[in-house]
Scaffold this motif. Structure first.
Motif, PDB file in Angstrom:
ATOM      1  N   SER A   1       6.701 -66.370  -5.554  1.00 35.62           N
ATOM      2  CA  SER A   1       7.314 -67.029  -4.395  1.00 35.62           C
ATOM      3  C   SER A   1       7.446 -66.058  -3.232  1.00 35.62           C
ATOM      4  N   LEU A   2       7.438 -66.610  -2.046  1.00 37.81           N
ATOM      5  CA  LEU A   2       7.721 -65.863  -0.831  1.00 37.81           C
ATOM      6  C   LEU A   2       8.535 -66.749   0.100  1.00 37.81           C
ATOM      7  N   ARG A   3       9.337 -66.119   0.928  1.00 36.50           N
ATOM      8  CA  ARG A   3      10.089 -66.850   1.955  1.00 36.50           C
ATOM      9  C   ARG A   3       9.764 -66.237   3.300  1.00 36.50           C
ATOM     10  N   LEU A   4       9.123 -67.032   4.147  1.00 36.23           N
ATOM     11  CA  LEU A   4       8.780 -66.593   5.490  1.00 36.23           C
ATOM     12  C   LEU A   4       9.886 -66.979   6.460  1.00 36.23           C
ATOM     13  N   SER A   5      10.106 -66.124   7.427  1.00 36.34           N
ATOM     14  CA  SER A   5      11.099 -66.378   8.468  1.00 36.34           C
ATOM     15  C   SER A   5      10.432 -66.332   9.828  1.00 36.34           C
ATOM     16  N   CYS A   6      10.934 -67.149  10.724  1.00 34.91           N
ATOM     17  CA  CYS A   6      10.472 -67.141  12.116  1.00 34.91           C
ATOM     18  C   CYS A   6      11.699 -67.291  12.997  1.00 34.91           C
ATOM     19  N   VAL A   7      11.924 -66.296  13.826  1.00 36.92           N
ATOM     20  CA  VAL A   7      13.070 -66.307  14.723  1.00 36.92           C
ATOM     21  C   VAL A   7      12.586 -66.469  16.151  1.00 36.92           C
ATOM     22  N   ALA A   8      13.086 -67.492  16.823  1.00 38.84           N
ATOM     23  CA  ALA A   8      12.754 -67.745  18.216  1.00 38.84           C
ATOM     24  C   ALA A   8      13.895 -67.271  19.104  1.00 38.84           C
ATOM     25  N   SER A   9      13.525 -66.659  20.229  1.00 35.47           N
ATOM     26  CA  SER A   9      14.505 -66.255  21.224  1.00 35.47           C
ATOM     27  C   SER A   9      13.990 -66.643  22.600  1.00 35.47           C
ATOM     28  N   GLY A  10      14.863 -66.577  23.571  1.00 35.33           N
ATOM     29  CA  GLY A  10      14.496 -66.995  24.918  1.00 35.33           C
ATOM     30  C   GLY A  10      15.050 -68.390  25.179  1.00 35.33           C
ATOM     31  N   ARG A  11      14.235 -69.315  25.627  1.00 32.30           N
ATOM     32  CA  ARG A  11      14.680 -70.666  25.966  1.00 32.30           C
ATOM     33  C   ARG A  11      14.822 -71.529  24.710  1.00 32.30           C
ATOM     34  N   VAL A  12      15.618 -71.068  23.779  1.00 34.55           N
ATOM     35  CA  VAL A  12      15.714 -71.769  22.498  1.00 34.55           C
ATOM     36  C   VAL A  12      16.360 -73.136  22.659  1.00 34.55           C
ATOM     37  N   PHE A  13      17.197 -73.294  23.670  1.00 32.81           N
ATOM     38  CA  PHE A  13      17.871 -74.574  23.871  1.00 32.81           C
ATOM     39  C   PHE A  13      16.871 -75.686  24.183  1.00 32.81           C
ATOM     40  N   ALA A  14      15.675 -75.310  24.651  1.00 37.83           N
ATOM     41  CA  ALA A  14      14.660 -76.292  25.036  1.00 37.83           C
ATOM     42  C   ALA A  14      13.653 -76.572  23.922  1.00 37.83           C
ATOM     43  N   ILE A  15      13.785 -75.900  22.802  1.00 36.19           N
ATOM     44  CA  ILE A  15      12.840 -76.103  21.709  1.00 36.19           C
ATOM     45  C   ILE A  15      13.074 -77.460  21.050  1.00 36.19           C
ATOM     46  N   ASN A  16      12.013 -78.244  20.927  1.00 39.13           N
ATOM     47  CA  ASN A  16      12.104 -79.558  20.289  1.00 39.13           C
ATOM     48  C   ASN A  16      11.785 -79.508  18.806  1.00 39.13           C
ATOM     49  N   ALA A  17      10.868 -78.647  18.442  1.00 43.65           N
ATOM     50  CA  ALA A  17      10.467 -78.562  17.039  1.00 43.65           C
ATOM     51  C   ALA A  17       9.783 -77.226  16.816  1.00 43.65           C
ATOM     52  N   MET A  18       9.774 -76.817  15.554  1.00 46.23           N
ATOM     53  CA  MET A  18       9.047 -75.616  15.179  1.00 46.23           C
ATOM     54  C   MET A  18       8.164 -75.940  13.994  1.00 46.23           C
ATOM     55  N   ARG A  19       7.019 -75.308  13.958  1.00 40.54           N
ATOM     56  CA  ARG A  19       6.033 -75.581  12.919  1.00 40.54           C
ATOM     57  C   ARG A  19       5.535 -74.302  12.278  1.00 40.54           C
ATOM     58  N   TRP A  20       5.031 -74.443  11.065  1.00 44.59           N
ATOM     59  CA  TRP A  20       4.261 -73.400  10.403  1.00 44.59           C
ATOM     60  C   TRP A  20       2.825 -73.884  10.233  1.00 44.59           C
ATOM     61  N   TYR A  21       1.905 -72.972  10.512  1.00 45.00           N
ATOM     62  CA  TYR A  21       0.491 -73.200  10.285  1.00 45.00           C
ATOM     63  C   TYR A  21      -0.029 -72.025   9.461  1.00 45.00           C
ATOM     64  N   ARG A  22      -1.214 -72.181   8.911  1.00 45.01           N
ATOM     65  CA  ARG A  22      -1.864 -71.052   8.259  1.00 45.01           C
ATOM     66  C   ARG A  22      -3.352 -71.093   8.569  1.00 45.01           C
ATOM     67  N   GLN A  23      -3.960 -69.927   8.472  1.00 45.40           N
ATOM     68  CA  GLN A  23      -5.376 -69.821   8.793  1.00 45.40           C
ATOM     69  C   GLN A  23      -6.029 -68.760   7.928  1.00 45.40           C
ATOM     70  N   VAL A  24      -7.213 -69.084   7.440  1.00 42.51           N
ATOM     71  CA  VAL A  24      -8.032 -68.103   6.740  1.00 42.51           C
ATOM     72  C   VAL A  24      -9.282 -67.882   7.567  1.00 42.51           C
ATOM     73  N   PRO A  25      -9.910 -66.719   7.455  1.00 44.65           N
ATOM     74  CA  PRO A  25     -11.103 -66.426   8.254  1.00 44.65           C
ATOM     75  C   PRO A  25     -12.182 -67.489   8.062  1.00 44.65           C
ATOM     76  N   GLY A  26     -12.731 -67.936   9.181  1.00 43.08           N
ATOM     77  CA  GLY A  26     -13.819 -68.902   9.133  1.00 43.08           C
ATOM     78  C   GLY A  26     -13.384 -70.344   9.057  1.00 43.08           C
ATOM     79  N   LYS A  27     -12.071 -70.583   8.988  1.00 41.71           N
ATOM     80  CA  LYS A  27     -11.569 -71.948   8.905  1.00 41.71           C
ATOM     81  C   LYS A  27     -10.597 -72.220  10.038  1.00 41.71           C
ATOM     82  N   GLN A  28     -10.417 -73.523  10.319  1.00 42.11           N
ATOM     83  CA  GLN A  28      -9.465 -73.913  11.363  1.00 42.11           C
ATOM     84  C   GLN A  28      -8.033 -73.695  10.888  1.00 42.11           C
TER      85      GLN A  28
END
Length: 116
Positions: free
Chosen positions: A17-44
């Motif tokens: 298992s792993l737990r990834l974290s993403c911390v947003a700063s700046g205009r955080v009050f205006a953020i509507n949603a946050m997403r996770w994506y992943r990518q491997v070489p050669g793929k979208q």
């Protein structure tokens, strides 16, 4: 402007298992949603999970049951977490966090490597 910093990536064996974290700063009050994506070489880049400010969460169908997204916020930050269980080698890749404000902002990515 929104700044995103991801962390928590690393190398694990299959089944781990792993737990990834993403911390947003700046205009955080205006953020509507946050997403996770992943990518491997050669793929979208592939959608992994989303959490909206309203609390709605969504995980890609192929990852449901293994991946969970959650989040919290403070006055100055907005964070999302991706809990990844029972990892498989095909989960390897660079995981990116994004935030929707007036534009979509991206983090620098964090590498996840799952060995068999």
């Amino acid at each position: 402007q929104v700044e995103l910093v991801e962390s928590g990536g690393g190398s694990v064996q299959a089944g781990g298992s792993l737990r990834l974290s993403c911390v947003a700063s700046g205009r955080v009050f205006a953020i509507n949603a946050m997403r996770w994506y992943r990518q491997v070489p050669g793929k979208q880049r592939e959608f992994v999970a989303q959490k909206s400010r309203s609390g709605f969460t969504n995980v890609a169908d192929s990852l449901k049951g293994r991946f969970t997204i959650s989040g919290d916020s403070t006055e100055n930050t907005y964070s999302v977490y991706l809990q990844m269980n029972n990892l498989k080698p095909e989960d390897s890749g660079v995981y990116y966090c994004s935030a929707f404000e007036l534009s979509e902002y991206w983090g620098q990515g964090t590498q996840v490597t799952v060995s068999s």
